[in-house]
Design a protein around this motif. Structure first.
Motif, PDB file in Angstrom:
ATOM      1  N   ALA A  89       0.831  -1.261  -0.024  1.00  0.00           N
ATOM      2  CA  ALA A  89       0.050  -0.024   0.122  1.00  0.00           C
ATOM      3  C   ALA A  89       0.719   1.356   0.054  1.00  0.00           C
ATOM      4  CB  ALA A  89      -0.847   0.125   1.102  1.00  0.00           C
ATOM      5  N   ASN A  90       1.990   1.219   0.767  1.00  0.00           N
ATOM      6  CA  ASN A  90       2.892   2.366   0.635  1.00  0.00           C
ATOM      7  C   ASN A  90       3.608   2.620  -0.710  1.00  0.00           C
ATOM      8  OD1 ASN A  90       2.365   2.848   3.496  1.00  0.00           O
ATOM      9  ND2 ASN A  90       4.700   2.120   4.077  1.00  0.00           N
ATOM     10  N   ARG A  91       3.418   1.771  -1.397  1.00  0.00           N
ATOM     11  CA  ARG A  91       3.682   1.969  -2.930  1.00  0.00           C
ATOM     12  C   ARG A  91       2.720   2.018  -3.830  1.00  0.00           C
ATOM     13  NH1 ARG A  91       7.652  -0.523   0.296  1.00  0.00           N
ATOM     14  NH2 ARG A  91       9.925  -0.326  -0.162  1.00  0.00           N
ATOM     15  N   GLY A  92       1.602   2.358  -3.492  1.00  0.00           N
ATOM     16  CA  GLY A  92       0.559   2.586  -4.277  1.00  0.00           C
ATOM     17  C   GLY A  92      -0.367   1.287  -4.931  1.00  0.00           C
ATOM     18  N   PHE A  93      -0.016   0.262  -4.418  1.00  0.00           N
ATOM     19  CA  PHE A  93      -0.709  -0.920  -4.846  1.00  0.00           C
ATOM     20  C   PHE A  93      -2.013  -1.257  -4.265  1.00  0.00           C
ATOM     21  CE2 PHE A  93       3.552  -2.295  -5.718  1.00  0.00           C
ATOM     22  CZ  PHE A  93       3.451  -2.983  -6.920  1.00  0.00           C
ATOM     23  N   GLN A  94      -3.135  -1.757  -4.950  1.00  0.00           N
ATOM     24  CA  GLN A  94      -4.302  -2.052  -4.511  1.00  0.00           C
ATOM     25  C   GLN A  94      -3.852  -3.418  -3.871  1.00  0.00           C
ATOM     26  OE1 GLN A  94      -7.148  -0.369  -4.176  1.00  0.00           O
ATOM     27  NE2 GLN A  94      -6.140   1.341  -4.943  1.00  0.00           N
ATOM     28  N   VAL A  95      -4.453  -3.666  -2.900  1.00  0.00           N
ATOM     29  CA  VAL A  95      -4.269  -5.096  -2.132  1.00  0.00           C
ATOM     30  C   VAL A  95      -5.518  -5.659  -1.578  1.00  0.00           C
ATOM     31  CG1 VAL A  95      -2.974  -6.203  -0.357  1.00  0.00           C
ATOM     32  CG2 VAL A  95      -2.122  -4.267  -1.542  1.00  0.00           C
ATOM     33  N   GLN A  96      -5.819  -6.883  -1.806  1.00  0.00           N
ATOM     34  CA  GLN A  96      -7.051  -7.716  -1.132  1.00  0.00           C
ATOM     35  C   GLN A  96      -6.483  -8.876  -0.583  1.00  0.00           C
ATOM     36  OE1 GLN A  96     -10.875  -7.459  -1.868  1.00  0.00           O
ATOM     37  NE2 GLN A  96     -10.391  -8.673  -0.010  1.00  0.00           N
ATOM     38  N   ILE A  97      -6.895  -8.880   0.795  1.00  0.00           N
ATOM     39  CA  ILE A  97      -6.591  -9.926   1.628  1.00  0.00           C
ATOM     40  C   ILE A  97      -7.768 -10.804   1.871  1.00  0.00           C
ATOM     41  CG2 ILE A  97      -5.572 -10.666   3.741  1.00  0.00           C
ATOM     42  CD1 ILE A  97      -4.347  -8.079   4.301  1.00  0.00           C
ATOM     43  N   PHE A  98      -7.613 -12.315   1.685  1.00  0.00           N
ATOM     44  CA  PHE A  98      -8.515 -13.154   2.022  1.00  0.00           C
ATOM     45  C   PHE A  98      -8.114 -14.094   3.164  1.00  0.00           C
ATOM     46  CE2 PHE A  98      -9.317 -12.508  -2.791  1.00  0.00           C
ATOM     47  CZ  PHE A  98     -10.670 -11.949  -2.493  1.00  0.00           C
ATOM     48  N   GLU A  99      -8.999 -14.158   4.177  1.00  0.00           N
ATOM     49  CA  GLU A  99      -8.602 -14.906   5.201  1.00  0.00           C
ATOM     50  C   GLU A  99      -9.662 -16.085   5.838  1.00  0.00           C
ATOM     51  OE1 GLU A  99      -7.364 -16.772   8.565  1.00  0.00           O
ATOM     52  OE2 GLU A  99      -5.958 -15.082   7.775  1.00  0.00           O
ATOM     53  N   LYS A 100      -9.219 -16.922   6.003  1.00  0.00           N
ATOM     54  CA  LYS A 100     -10.135 -18.096   6.326  1.00  0.00           C
ATOM     55  C   LYS A 100     -10.889 -17.934   7.639  1.00  0.00           C
ATOM     56  CE  LYS A 100      -7.367 -21.705   5.886  1.00  0.00           C
ATOM     57  NZ  LYS A 100      -6.712 -22.932   5.700  1.00  0.00           N
ATOM     58  N   SER A 101     -10.134 -17.496   8.525  1.00  0.00           N
ATOM     59  CA  SER A 101     -10.816 -17.428   9.833  1.00  0.00           C
ATOM     60  C   SER A 101     -12.246 -16.355   9.910  1.00  0.00           C
ATOM     61  CB  SER A 101      -9.913 -16.782  10.852  1.00  0.00           C
ATOM     62  OG  SER A 101      -8.739 -18.026  10.836  1.00  0.00           O
ATOM     63  N   ALA A 102     -13.045 -16.637  10.553  1.00  0.00           N
ATOM     64  CA  ALA A 102     -14.185 -15.697  10.771  1.00  0.00           C
ATOM     65  C   ALA A 102     -13.717 -14.482  11.618  1.00  0.00           C
ATOM     66  CB  ALA A 102     -15.419 -16.470  11.512  1.00  0.00           C
ATOM     67  N   THR A 103     -12.747 -14.687  12.476  1.00  0.00           N
ATOM     68  CA  THR A 103     -12.298 -13.472  13.321  1.00  0.00           C
ATOM     69  C   THR A 103     -10.849 -13.603  13.164  1.00  0.00           C
ATOM     70  OG1 THR A 103     -12.641 -14.596  15.318  1.00  0.00           O
ATOM     71  CG2 THR A 103     -14.412 -13.524  14.491  1.00  0.00           C
ATOM     72  N   LEU A 104     -10.216 -12.274  13.399  1.00  0.00           N
ATOM     73  CA  LEU A 104      -9.021 -12.258  13.943  1.00  0.00           C
ATOM     74  C   LEU A 104      -8.590 -12.350  15.084  1.00  0.00           C
ATOM     75  CD1 LEU A 104      -7.608  -9.999  11.093  1.00  0.00           C
ATOM     76  CD2 LEU A 104      -7.881 -12.219  10.875  1.00  0.00           C
ATOM     77  N   ALA A 105      -8.421 -13.505  15.966  1.00  0.00           N
ATOM     78  CA  ALA A 105      -8.571 -13.681  17.270  1.00  0.00           C
ATOM     79  C   ALA A 105      -7.131 -13.258  17.739  1.00  0.00           C
ATOM     80  CB  ALA A 105      -9.045 -15.045  17.683  1.00  0.00           C
ATOM     81  N   GLU A 106      -7.273 -12.924  19.148  1.00  0.00           N
ATOM     82  CA  GLU A 106      -5.967 -12.765  19.940  1.00  0.00           C
ATOM     83  C   GLU A 106      -5.244 -14.068  20.428  1.00  0.00           C
ATOM     84  OE1 GLU A 106      -6.301  -9.693  22.855  1.00  0.00           O
ATOM     85  OE2 GLU A 106      -7.122  -8.206  21.562  1.00  0.00           O
ATOM     86  N   ILE A 107      -4.542 -14.685  19.598  1.00  0.00           N
ATOM     87  CA  ILE A 107      -4.044 -15.943  20.020  1.00  0.00           C
ATOM     88  C   ILE A 107      -2.440 -15.927  20.092  1.00  0.00           C
ATOM     89  CG2 ILE A 107      -5.926 -17.383  18.983  1.00  0.00           C
ATOM     90  CD1 ILE A 107      -3.922 -17.822  16.557  1.00  0.00           C
TER      91      ILE A 107
END
Length: 433
Positions: free
Chosen positions: A47-65
């Motif tokens: 993003a700092n270099r101007g790219f468009q970024v899409q993240i796909f994550e399997k988990s339903a939540t980003l838990a504090e583990i």
């Protein structure tokens, strides 16, 4: 049944909506599978270099583990440029020194200054923090960027690449989405689906050793253990036969994070057998039966200890194709003896973003160079980890020789020995040769 004009228009709009759900073309974007430390760091660096970024994550939540981790200057200088280090300021701790002690006698073997000295020598701090605090700092920063999108409960199930782009299928709830991108990066961890899809037998290997983790509030530490702690705020490692214990402060210094590494006696090198912490913890503590009383006391206070089997990749593998890459544990899961797992994921991400220019037609050679350079770097770090393991777990005459060396070698020589590791800048472009 024939549709009237209005009915045909409604049907066409429904078809258009369905098509949009199924296919979201954006050939200029970079898609990342996984929203862990590696994936979020890469998104920010891109993003700092101007790219468009899409993240796909399997988990339903980003838990504090997870538990605590150490971030050496080679990682913190990169986090600082991404705006993340500032977000960690109030939850992390800057230790004054790394200390090595004998686990049986408690004897002090080495005191290595890393507080102010780290900033002066390597131009970046050495910090310790909880993994969840780093994850939250990365996530908060990523969500503040308009050119980063994060979609949870989304698993990349299929990909097909050519020299110009890559088509990705994503399972999202009960539907399949299709996305086109300039690059697909697997940052999906040690059990990477992307890696195993292409190399089914190329999986992480269980080392037969477990890292047992616990956190104890400072006020709950037994007095017998406090007598072992050097003055100040430090990372302390106690060495012993086939095992070691590490302690350092996290959560603004209110908690002490413990990592005790010992062989698994019950199941050997079988990783597919469920560990019962309650049933095994007593056997685990017996590994430290001959250790200093303060260590035995803190192990009883630290219950329950959470087991994490130590895995490693036999082969470091970054590039899967012209438009397919792996970073972090998906590329090179390593044991923690050099305390560089998170740091290497952060380095991977920033080095990759730096390697990508605005002209994607040149990416093939750039990504090949990235893969080669990072493989060399990871190989050197893994070797240092193997050396540390040998030193931490030494016994008999070898342990005696280690203690003599640590007590008598000038501290400056130990510090100089970290220059290649802590002074490394993953974003520094090397001159062409």
């Amino acid at each position: 049944m024939r549709l009237c004009g209005r009915g045909r228009l409604k049907a066409a709009l429904i078809d258009l909506k369905t098509e949009r759900n199924r296919r979201i073309p954006n050939p200029d974007q970079v898609i990342i599978a996984g929203a862990g430390i590696a994936g979020l760091t890469l998104a920010l660096a891109l993003a700092n270099r101007g790219f468009q970024v899409q993240i796909f994550e399997k988990s339903a939540t980003l838990a504090e583990i997870g538990a605590g981790l150490q971030l050496s200057p080679n990682a913190t200088r990169l986090l600082d440029r991404l705006g993340v280090l500032e977000r960690l300021k109030y939850s992390s701790v800057e230790p004054q020194a790394i200390c090595l002690q004998d686990g049986t006698s408690g004897e002090k073997l080495l005191h290595l200054p890393i507080g102010k000295a780290a900033k002066e020598r390597w131009s970046a701090p050495y910090i310790v923090c909880h993994r969840a605090d780093l994850q939250n700092a990365l996530l908060t920063e990523a969500r503040s960027r308009p050119n980063i999108a994060i979609q949870l409960q989304s698993a990349v199930t299929h990909h097909k690449a050519d020299r110009q782009s890559v088509m990705i299928r994503v399972q999202y709830h009960d539907r399949i989405e299709e996305h086109r991108a300039a690059l697909l990066v697997g940052a999906d961890g040690v059990w990477s689906d992307m890696r195993t899809a292409m190399f089914d037998t190329d999986r992480a290997r269980y080392t037969g050793t477990i890292a047992w983790r616990s956190s104890v509030a400072v006020e709950q530490l037994p007095e017998s253990f406090k007598t072992l702690l050097p003055a100040g705020t430090n990372v302390v490692a106690w060495t012993g036969t086939n095992a070691h214990l590490i302690a350092y402060p996290i959560r603004s210094g209110q908690m002490i994070n413990f990592v005790a590494v010992a062989p698994e006696r019950q199941n050997g090198r079988r990783w597919d057998i469920q560990i019962n912490p309650e049933g095994v913890s007593q056997n685990f503590i017996r590994e430290f039966a001959g250790w200093h009383q303060g260590i035995r006391d803190v192990m009883r206070v630290g219950r329950p200890w959470t087991p994490w089997r130590l895995l490693e990749m036999k082969k470091c593998r970054f590039q899967l194709g012209d438009r397919l890459l792996l970073i972090g544990d998906a590329a090179h899961a390593m044991t923690p003896y050099a305390a560089q797992g998170a740091a290497m994921a952060i380095e991977d991400a920033c080095a990759l973003a730096c390697a990508l220019g605005t002209d994607s037609t040149t990416w093939s050679s750039a990504l090949a160079a990235f893969s080669s350079a990072r493989t060399q770097r990871i190989t050197a770090v893994v070797r240092r980890g193997a050396l540390n393991q040998l030193a931490y777990h030494a016994k008999g005459p070898l342990a005696l020789a280690r203690n003599i060396l640590l007590r008598n070698r000038p501290v400056e020589k130990f510090v100089k020995g970290f220059d290649w590791l802590y002074g490394f800048d993953a974003e520094e472009r090397k001159p062409d040769t």
